[in-house]
Design an enzyme around this catalytic site. Structure first.
Site, PDB file in Angstrom:
ATOM      1  N   GLY A   9      -0.373   9.498   2.170  1.00 38.87           N
ATOM      2  CA  GLY A   9      -0.713   8.146   2.630  1.00 38.87           C
ATOM      3  C   GLY A   9      -1.197   8.155   4.071  1.00 38.87           C
ATOM      4  O   GLY A   9      -0.771   7.336   4.889  1.00 38.87           O
ATOM      5  N   GLY A  13      -2.494   2.994   8.461  1.00 39.23           N
ATOM      6  CA  GLY A  13      -1.117   2.605   8.746  1.00 39.23           C
ATOM      7  C   GLY A  13      -0.309   3.703   9.421  1.00 39.23           C
ATOM      8  O   GLY A  13      -0.817   4.467  10.240  1.00 39.23           O
ATOM      9  N   TYR A 153      11.478  -3.839  -4.323  1.00 36.87           N
ATOM     10  CA  TYR A 153      11.083  -2.993  -3.177  1.00 36.87           C
ATOM     11  C   TYR A 153      12.340  -2.405  -2.537  1.00 36.87           C
ATOM     12  O   TYR A 153      12.392  -1.200  -2.258  1.00 36.87           O
ATOM     13  CB  TYR A 153      10.271  -3.797  -2.150  1.00 36.87           C
ATOM     14  CG  TYR A 153       9.875  -2.960  -0.946  1.00 36.87           C
ATOM     15  CD1 TYR A 153       9.014  -1.875  -1.089  1.00 36.87           C
ATOM     16  CD2 TYR A 153      10.378  -3.236   0.322  1.00 36.87           C
ATOM     17  CE1 TYR A 153       8.661  -1.078   0.005  1.00 36.87           C
ATOM     18  CE2 TYR A 153      10.034  -2.449   1.427  1.00 36.87           C
ATOM     19  CZ  TYR A 153       9.175  -1.375   1.261  1.00 36.87           C
ATOM     20  OH  TYR A 153       8.833  -0.590   2.338  1.00 36.87           O
ATOM     21  N   LYS A 157      13.511   1.606  -2.136  1.00 38.65           N
ATOM     22  CA  LYS A 157      13.829   2.282  -0.868  1.00 38.65           C
ATOM     23  C   LYS A 157      15.294   2.708  -0.814  1.00 38.65           C
ATOM     24  O   LYS A 157      15.616   3.706  -0.164  1.00 38.65           O
ATOM     25  CB  LYS A 157      13.459   1.378   0.320  1.00 38.65           C
ATOM     26  CG  LYS A 157      11.946   1.224   0.509  1.00 38.65           C
ATOM     27  CD  LYS A 157      11.248   2.559   0.806  1.00 38.65           C
ATOM     28  CE  LYS A 157       9.784   2.406   1.161  1.00 38.65           C
ATOM     29  NZ  LYS A 157       9.129   3.678   1.494  1.00 38.65           N
TER      30      LYS A 157
HETATM   31  P1  NDP Z   1      -0.183   0.922   4.625  1.00 40.78           P
HETATM   32  O1  NDP Z   1      -0.493   0.047   3.471  1.00 40.78           O
HETATM   33  O2  NDP Z   1      -0.845   0.659   5.923  1.00 40.78           O
HETATM   34  O3  NDP Z   1      -0.424   2.447   4.229  1.00 40.78           O
HETATM   35  C1  NDP Z   1       0.057   2.953   3.012  1.00 40.78           C
HETATM   36  C2  NDP Z   1      -0.492   4.341   2.768  1.00 40.78           C
HETATM   37  O4  NDP Z   1       0.020   4.814   1.508  1.00 40.78           O
HETATM   38  C3  NDP Z   1      -1.993   4.349   2.680  1.00 40.78           C
HETATM   39  O5  NDP Z   1      -2.492   5.502   3.313  1.00 40.78           O
HETATM   40  C4  NDP Z   1      -2.269   4.413   1.180  1.00 40.78           C
HETATM   41  O6  NDP Z   1      -3.465   5.122   0.987  1.00 40.78           O
HETATM   42  C5  NDP Z   1      -1.069   5.228   0.681  1.00 40.78           C
HETATM   43  N1  NDP Z   1      -0.757   4.973  -0.721  1.00 40.78           N
HETATM   44  C6  NDP Z   1      -0.317   3.827  -1.278  1.00 40.78           C
HETATM   45  N2  NDP Z   1      -0.182   3.961  -2.606  1.00 40.78           N
HETATM   46  C7  NDP Z   1      -0.572   5.237  -2.898  1.00 40.78           C
HETATM   47  C8  NDP Z   1      -0.690   5.984  -4.088  1.00 40.78           C
HETATM   48  N3  NDP Z   1      -0.359   5.450  -5.278  1.00 40.78           N
HETATM   49  N4  NDP Z   1      -1.110   7.260  -4.026  1.00 40.78           N
HETATM   50  C9  NDP Z   1      -1.441   7.813  -2.844  1.00 40.78           C
HETATM   51  N5  NDP Z   1      -1.357   7.153  -1.668  1.00 40.78           N
HETATM   52  C10 NDP Z   1      -0.930   5.881  -1.702  1.00 40.78           C
HETATM   53  O7  NDP Z   1       1.403   0.836   4.774  1.00 40.78           O
HETATM   54  P2  NDP Z   1       2.409   1.481   5.845  1.00 40.78           P
HETATM   55  O8  NDP Z   1       1.717   2.439   6.722  1.00 40.78           O
HETATM   56  O9  NDP Z   1       3.145   0.376   6.442  1.00 40.78           O
HETATM   57  O10 NDP Z   1       3.400   2.219   4.840  1.00 40.78           O
HETATM   58  C11 NDP Z   1       3.731   3.596   4.942  1.00 40.78           C
HETATM   59  C12 NDP Z   1       5.181   3.766   4.513  1.00 40.78           C
HETATM   60  O11 NDP Z   1       6.032   3.081   5.445  1.00 40.78           O
HETATM   61  C13 NDP Z   1       5.503   3.174   3.135  1.00 40.78           C
HETATM   62  O12 NDP Z   1       6.366   4.063   2.450  1.00 40.78           O
HETATM   63  C14 NDP Z   1       6.249   1.875   3.477  1.00 40.78           C
HETATM   64  O13 NDP Z   1       7.130   1.487   2.461  1.00 40.78           O
HETATM   65  C15 NDP Z   1       6.982   2.296   4.739  1.00 40.78           C
HETATM   66  N6  NDP Z   1       7.420   1.239   5.622  1.00 40.78           N
HETATM   67  C16 NDP Z   1       6.525   0.313   6.126  1.00 40.78           C
HETATM   68  C17 NDP Z   1       6.968  -0.682   6.981  1.00 40.78           C
HETATM   69  C18 NDP Z   1       6.045  -1.738   7.508  1.00 40.78           C
HETATM   70  O14 NDP Z   1       6.549  -2.796   7.943  1.00 40.78           O
HETATM   71  N7  NDP Z   1       4.757  -1.534   7.560  1.00 40.78           N
HETATM   72  C19 NDP Z   1       8.375  -0.733   7.398  1.00 40.78           C
HETATM   73  C20 NDP Z   1       9.205   0.268   6.810  1.00 40.78           C
HETATM   74  C21 NDP Z   1       8.742   1.223   5.974  1.00 40.78           C
HETATM   75  P3  NDP Z   1      -4.555   4.801  -0.129  1.00 40.78           P
HETATM   76  O15 NDP Z   1      -4.537   3.322  -0.348  1.00 40.78           O
HETATM   77  O16 NDP Z   1      -5.818   5.350   0.444  1.00 40.78           O
HETATM   78  O17 NDP Z   1      -4.098   5.569  -1.298  1.00 40.78           O
HETATM   79  C1  8X3 Z   2       9.032  -2.633   5.205  1.00 42.98           C
HETATM   80  C2  8X3 Z   2       9.948  -3.482   6.013  1.00 42.98           C
HETATM   81  O1  8X3 Z   2      11.446  -5.512   5.968  1.00 42.98           O
HETATM   82  O2  8X3 Z   2       9.247  -5.733   4.965  1.00 42.98           O
HETATM   83  O3  8X3 Z   2       9.710  -1.660   4.513  1.00 42.98           O
HETATM   84  O4  8X3 Z   2      10.955  -4.498   3.864  1.00 42.98           O
HETATM   85  S1  8X3 Z   2      10.422  -4.857   5.142  1.00 42.98           S
END
Ligand code: NDP
Ligand code: 8X3
Length: 254
Positions: A9, A13, A153, A157
């Site tokens: 990913g 992000g 969700y 997690k």
């Molecule tokens: P983004 O949506 O900005 O990025 C998500 C990334 O995951 C992208 O690069 C996307 O790439 C990839 N991805 C999603 N689904 C797939 C798939 N099926 N196969 C391969 N790649 C995939 O989100 P974040 O950067 O915020 O999320 C990253 C991680 O952080 C996640 O696990 C999220 O749960 C976690 N997180 C996020 C928080 C937040 O508030 N943002 C807080 C806490 C945890 P592409 O679409 O090109 O495949």
């Molecule tokens: C992403 C943070 O609080 O939206 O994992 O679940 S929250």
């Protein structure tokens, strides 16, 4: 830190910022995601600015065959992965269980749990054979506390949290560290946009407080990765100052 780091990913992000951070610090990178263009562009940028060697692999973590095929296609020397960052993940929807969309549930469970497992199942034997490695799972505050409408969700997690602990037990005798980071809300991501199916208005959930930045998460992950080999940071829970818990946020303004 001259290491081989695999980040799932990485197209945007947190994963994108992690790629930049490890590149600046001197690591070579395997960057994965579904969006080839973004990954290629990032790879070019990191090669040009930091001289980073980059391999791009395009696959959907939900597809076990694709995961195996793509990772197995790496040249042998690239399979010597020092650090695996299981970052790919998403939330879809926000509703009570009786109104939940089962396609959303499938997508979250298949990506956040099974995707992480498929990648780890392929890479961990290489680490075991090498007698070293570091697996860092990107979990969430949602893996520590459930919050209203977060049901599936949060469950996905909580599963990541359980797997981080379980995998550590499985691999701690093999010289492999297993760490997890559990962030609260993080801006500079598409997380909210994805959760609300591209609804830009609904995705404006960060306007009235200062959440974490993706670079805050990257700093903490880099810290975990750069500790001496005998030190394993098991878990970092990291939230913005204005976020006291999963559901308690001071929304009085930035
Ligand atoms: P983004 O949506 O900005 O990025 C998500 C990334 O995951 C992208 O690069 C996307 O790439 C990839 N991805 C999603 N689904 C797939 C798939 N099926 N196969 C391969 N790649 C995939 O989100 P974040 O950067 O915020 O999320 C990253 C991680 O952080 C996640 O696990 C999220 O749960 C976690 N997180 C996020 C928080 C937040 O508030 N943002 C807080 C806490 C945890 P592409 O679409 O090109 O495949
Ligand atoms: C992403 C943070 O609080 O939206 O994992 O679940 S929250």
């Amino acid at each position: 830190m001259k290491k081989k780091v695999l980040i799932t990913g990485a197209s945007l992000g947190i994963g994108y910022v992690l790629a930049n951070r490890f590149s600046v610090e001197g690591s070579d990178l395997i960057l994965t995601g579904r969006r080839n263009n973004r990954l290629e562009e990032l790879g070019r940028l990191l090669q040009e600015s930091n001289g980073t060697e980059v391999k791009i692999l395009v696959f959907d973590v939900r597809n076990h065959d694709e995961v195996k095929e793509q990772l197995e296609s790496l040249p042998e020397d690239w399979k010597a992965i020092d650090i695996l960052i299981n970052n790919a993940g998403l939330a879809k929807g926000l509703s009570t269980i009786d109104k939940g969309d089962t396609e959303h549930w499938d997508q979250m469970i298949d990506t956040n749990i099974k995707g992480l497992l498929y990648v780890t199942r392929t890479v961990s034997p290489w680490m075991v054979a090498a007698g070293k490695g570091h697996i860092i799972n990107i979990s969430s505050i949602a893996g520590k506390e459930v919050y209203p409408n977060g049901n599936v969700y949060c469950a996905s997690k909580f599963a990541v949290d359980a797997l981080s602990r379980a995998i550590r037990i499985d691999l701690h005798t093999k010289g492999i560290r297993v760490s997890q980071i559990s962030p609260g809300a993080v801006e500079e991501t598409e997380f909210a946009l994805v959760r609300f199916d591209g609804d830009v208005e609904r995705a404006k959930i960060y306007n009235d407080f200062q959440p974490l930045k993706a670079s805050d998460v990257a700093d903490a992950v880099y810290y975990m990765a750069s500790c001496p080999p005998h030190v394993n940071i098991q878990d970092i829970t990291i939230l913005a100052t204005q976020q006291a818990s999963a559901a308690i946020i001071d929304r009085s303004g930035r």
